[in-house]
Design a protein around this motif. Sequence first.
Motif, PDB file in Angstrom:
ATOM      1  N   TYR A  91      -6.423  -4.688   5.943  1.00  0.00           N
ATOM      2  CA  TYR A  91      -6.531  -5.733   4.934  1.00  0.00           C
ATOM      3  C   TYR A  91      -5.572  -5.524   3.766  1.00  0.00           C
ATOM      4  CZ  TYR A  91      -8.575  -8.986   1.592  1.00  0.00           C
ATOM      5  OH  TYR A  91      -8.753 -10.003   0.685  1.00  0.00           O
ATOM      6  N   ALA A  92      -5.059  -4.328   3.604  1.00  0.00           N
ATOM      7  CA  ALA A  92      -4.178  -4.041   2.469  1.00  0.00           C
ATOM      8  C   ALA A  92      -3.020  -5.024   2.404  1.00  0.00           C
ATOM      9  CB  ALA A  92      -3.652  -2.606   2.558  1.00  0.00           C
ATOM     10  N   GLN A  93      -2.378  -5.276   3.539  1.00  0.00           N
ATOM     11  CA  GLN A  93      -1.233  -6.188   3.515  1.00  0.00           C
ATOM     12  C   GLN A  93      -1.662  -7.653   3.568  1.00  0.00           C
ATOM     13  OE1 GLN A  93       2.308  -5.335   5.687  1.00  0.00           O
ATOM     14  NE2 GLN A  93       1.998  -3.143   5.596  1.00  0.00           N
ATOM     15  N   VAL A  94      -2.866  -7.913   4.085  1.00  0.00           N
ATOM     16  CA  VAL A  94      -3.401  -9.278   4.004  1.00  0.00           C
ATOM     17  C   VAL A  94      -3.603  -9.637   2.536  1.00  0.00           C
ATOM     18  CG1 VAL A  94      -5.394 -10.749   4.535  1.00  0.00           C
ATOM     19  CG2 VAL A  94      -4.487  -9.206   6.280  1.00  0.00           C
ATOM     20  N   LEU A  95      -4.171  -8.696   1.784  1.00  0.00           N
ATOM     21  CA  LEU A  95      -4.382  -8.907   0.353  1.00  0.00           C
ATOM     22  C   LEU A  95      -3.049  -9.095  -0.360  1.00  0.00           C
ATOM     23  CD1 LEU A  95      -6.125  -8.941  -2.188  1.00  0.00           C
ATOM     24  CD2 LEU A  95      -6.066  -6.440  -2.188  1.00  0.00           C
ATOM     25  N   VAL A 168      -4.247  -8.282 -13.107  1.00  0.00           N
ATOM     26  CA  VAL A 168      -5.019  -9.031 -12.106  1.00  0.00           C
ATOM     27  C   VAL A 168      -4.977  -8.317 -10.759  1.00  0.00           C
ATOM     28  CG1 VAL A 168      -5.213 -11.205 -10.827  1.00  0.00           C
ATOM     29  CG2 VAL A 168      -4.656 -11.242 -13.263  1.00  0.00           C
ATOM     30  N   CYS A 169      -3.786  -7.898 -10.348  1.00  0.00           N
ATOM     31  CA  CYS A 169      -3.635  -7.208  -9.065  1.00  0.00           C
ATOM     32  C   CYS A 169      -4.405  -5.888  -9.061  1.00  0.00           C
ATOM     33  CB  CYS A 169      -2.161  -6.957  -8.769  1.00  0.00           C
ATOM     34  SG  CYS A 169      -1.212  -8.468  -8.479  1.00  0.00           S
ATOM     35  N   ALA A 170      -4.366  -5.175 -10.186  1.00  0.00           N
ATOM     36  CA  ALA A 170      -5.087  -3.902 -10.282  1.00  0.00           C
ATOM     37  C   ALA A 170      -6.584  -4.114 -10.095  1.00  0.00           C
ATOM     38  CB  ALA A 170      -4.804  -3.247 -11.626  1.00  0.00           C
ATOM     39  N   ALA A 176     -11.392  -3.899  -3.976  1.00  0.00           N
ATOM     40  CA  ALA A 176     -11.307  -3.755  -2.519  1.00  0.00           C
ATOM     41  C   ALA A 176     -11.215  -2.301  -2.078  1.00  0.00           C
ATOM     42  CB  ALA A 176     -10.103  -4.539  -1.984  1.00  0.00           C
ATOM     43  N   GLY A 177     -11.103  -1.372  -3.027  1.00  0.00           N
ATOM     44  CA  GLY A 177     -11.006   0.036  -2.678  1.00  0.00           C
ATOM     45  C   GLY A 177      -9.690   0.402  -2.026  1.00  0.00           C
ATOM     46  N   ILE A 178      -8.616  -0.290  -2.428  1.00  0.00           N
ATOM     47  CA  ILE A 178      -7.288  -0.061  -1.858  1.00  0.00           C
ATOM     48  C   ILE A 178      -6.353   0.430  -2.965  1.00  0.00           C
ATOM     49  CG2 ILE A 178      -5.325  -1.115  -0.668  1.00  0.00           C
ATOM     50  CD1 ILE A 178      -7.271  -3.209   0.410  1.00  0.00           C
ATOM     51  N   GLU A 179      -5.561   1.436  -2.657  1.00  0.00           N
ATOM     52  CA  GLU A 179      -4.617   1.966  -3.643  1.00  0.00           C
ATOM     53  C   GLU A 179      -3.470   0.974  -3.856  1.00  0.00           C
ATOM     54  OE1 GLU A 179      -1.692   5.837  -4.409  1.00  0.00           O
ATOM     55  OE2 GLU A 179      -2.838   5.657  -2.539  1.00  0.00           O
ATOM     56  N   LEU A 180      -3.191   0.670  -5.091  1.00  0.00           N
ATOM     57  CA  LEU A 180      -2.099  -0.238  -5.438  1.00  0.00           C
ATOM     58  C   LEU A 180      -0.843   0.570  -5.704  1.00  0.00           C
ATOM     59  CD1 LEU A 180      -0.939  -3.006  -6.141  1.00  0.00           C
ATOM     60  CD2 LEU A 180      -1.877  -2.738  -8.449  1.00  0.00           C
ATOM     61  N   PRO A 182       2.790   1.469  -7.027  1.00  0.00           N
ATOM     62  CA  PRO A 182       3.541   1.028  -8.209  1.00  0.00           C
ATOM     63  C   PRO A 182       4.631   0.017  -7.835  1.00  0.00           C
ATOM     64  CG  PRO A 182       3.256   3.417  -8.206  1.00  0.00           C
ATOM     65  CD  PRO A 182       2.808   2.931  -6.861  1.00  0.00           C
ATOM     66  N   GLN A 183       4.758  -0.994  -8.652  1.00  0.00           N
ATOM     67  CA  GLN A 183       5.807  -2.005  -8.491  1.00  0.00           C
ATOM     68  C   GLN A 183       5.719  -2.765  -7.164  1.00  0.00           C
ATOM     69  OE1 GLN A 183       7.851  -2.843 -11.017  1.00  0.00           O
ATOM     70  NE2 GLN A 183       6.706  -1.319 -12.196  1.00  0.00           N
ATOM     71  N   LEU A 184       4.530  -2.814  -6.560  1.00  0.00           N
ATOM     72  CA  LEU A 184       4.386  -3.528  -5.290  1.00  0.00           C
ATOM     73  C   LEU A 184       4.733  -5.006  -5.439  1.00  0.00           C
ATOM     74  CD1 LEU A 184       3.518  -3.479  -2.297  1.00  0.00           C
ATOM     75  CD2 LEU A 184       1.167  -3.916  -3.069  1.00  0.00           C
ATOM     76  N   PHE A 185       4.412  -5.558  -6.608  1.00  0.00           N
ATOM     77  CA  PHE A 185       4.660  -6.979  -6.834  1.00  0.00           C
ATOM     78  C   PHE A 185       5.794  -7.200  -7.839  1.00  0.00           C
ATOM     79  CE2 PHE A 185       0.232  -6.640  -5.490  1.00  0.00           C
ATOM     80  CZ  PHE A 185       0.216  -7.535  -4.420  1.00  0.00           C
ATOM     81  N   GLY A 186       6.660  -6.198  -7.984  1.00  0.00           N
ATOM     82  CA  GLY A 186       7.772  -6.311  -8.919  1.00  0.00           C
ATOM     83  C   GLY A 186       8.737  -7.435  -8.572  1.00  0.00           C
ATOM     84  N   HIS A 187       8.833  -7.775  -7.270  1.00  0.00           N
ATOM     85  CA  HIS A 187       9.770  -8.824  -6.862  1.00  0.00           C
ATOM     86  C   HIS A 187       9.309 -10.213  -7.305  1.00  0.00           C
ATOM     87  CE1 HIS A 187       6.671  -8.613  -3.779  1.00  0.00           C
ATOM     88  NE2 HIS A 187       6.975  -9.865  -3.439  1.00  0.00           N
ATOM     89  N   LEU A 188       8.028 -10.364  -7.658  1.00  0.00           N
ATOM     90  CA  LEU A 188       7.548 -11.670  -8.100  1.00  0.00           C
ATOM     91  C   LEU A 188       8.057 -12.013  -9.498  1.00  0.00           C
ATOM     92  CD1 LEU A 188       3.822 -11.530  -6.902  1.00  0.00           C
ATOM     93  CD2 LEU A 188       5.804 -12.491  -5.715  1.00  0.00           C
TER      94      LEU A 188
END
Length: 234
Positions: A91-95, A168-170, A176-180, A182-188
Motif C-alpha cells: 500500500y505504500a506506493q498506492v498511497l 499533510v503527507c506526514a 497508515a504506519g508507513i515510513e515517509l 524525505p523529499q518523496l513528494f519534492g517533485h510536486l
Amino acid sequence: MIYFFMLAILVGLIGVGVLALYVMDRVHKIEKQTVRAGPAGSASAASAASAAFGTTDPRFEGFGGQRLWELLTAPEGEVATPANAQIRHLYAQVLQRHIEEIFEEGTLDGRQGVRMPPAAVRIIKTSGGQVASWLPPAESHALYEIGLERSMSSGTGFSALRTRLEKVCARLYEKAGIELMPQLFGHLLPGGGAASANQALPSIGQPDSAAGVGGGAEEKSGGSETVVEVIKKM
C-alpha cells in the motif's frame, strides 16, 4: 354464482402463489445471511464490500476503500489478517500515487478555473490489478487545495505550499504506519523558477515494484500520462 365462485377460487390460488414466492425469497435471503455469518463471515463480508469498490488485486486480500484504510490504521491486533505487513508494504506506493493524483487534480482544476472536491475513493492501478484507495476527507481536501493553489502560484511562492504538503503527507503516512521517505513528494513543488513551476509530475512505480529483485527499481506505469502532462499539451 358459479362464475363468482370460480373467480374467488382463482384469486385465492393467485394469492397463495404470490405468498409462496415471497416466503421462498425470504428463506433464500436468510440462508445467504446465515452463510455469511459463519466462521469466516466477517472476512467474506469485507471481501464482498471491497470488491464492489473496485479492488481486484488479490494481494490485498479483498480489502479496499475505507475498509482497507481502517485495516492499516487500526491499533495493533484489532483487525487481524495474516498478511498485514505485506499489505502495508504494497500500500505504500498506492498511497503515494493517491496523494499525487489528488494534488494533480487540484492543479488541473485550478488552471481551468473550477473547484470540485475530490472523490472519496480513487481507483489506483497496480501490477496485480487495481486497488480502491480511500483517504480521510480532511487530508484529501487539503491535498486538493494545495494543488489548486499551486496552479496559481509562481515557483517563488512554493515554500509555504511545500510546508503544508509535507505536514499533510506526514499525517497520512503516520496514520497508515508507513515510513515517509524525505523529499518523496519534492517533485510536486520543486524549487523556484518558471521552468520548475511548469515541471511535469512523473509517474510512479507500481505497488509491488519496491519488492522487486535488484535493489527495488521502480516499474513505470506504461502508456499513461500524468494530469500535468495533459495540461502542458493543452
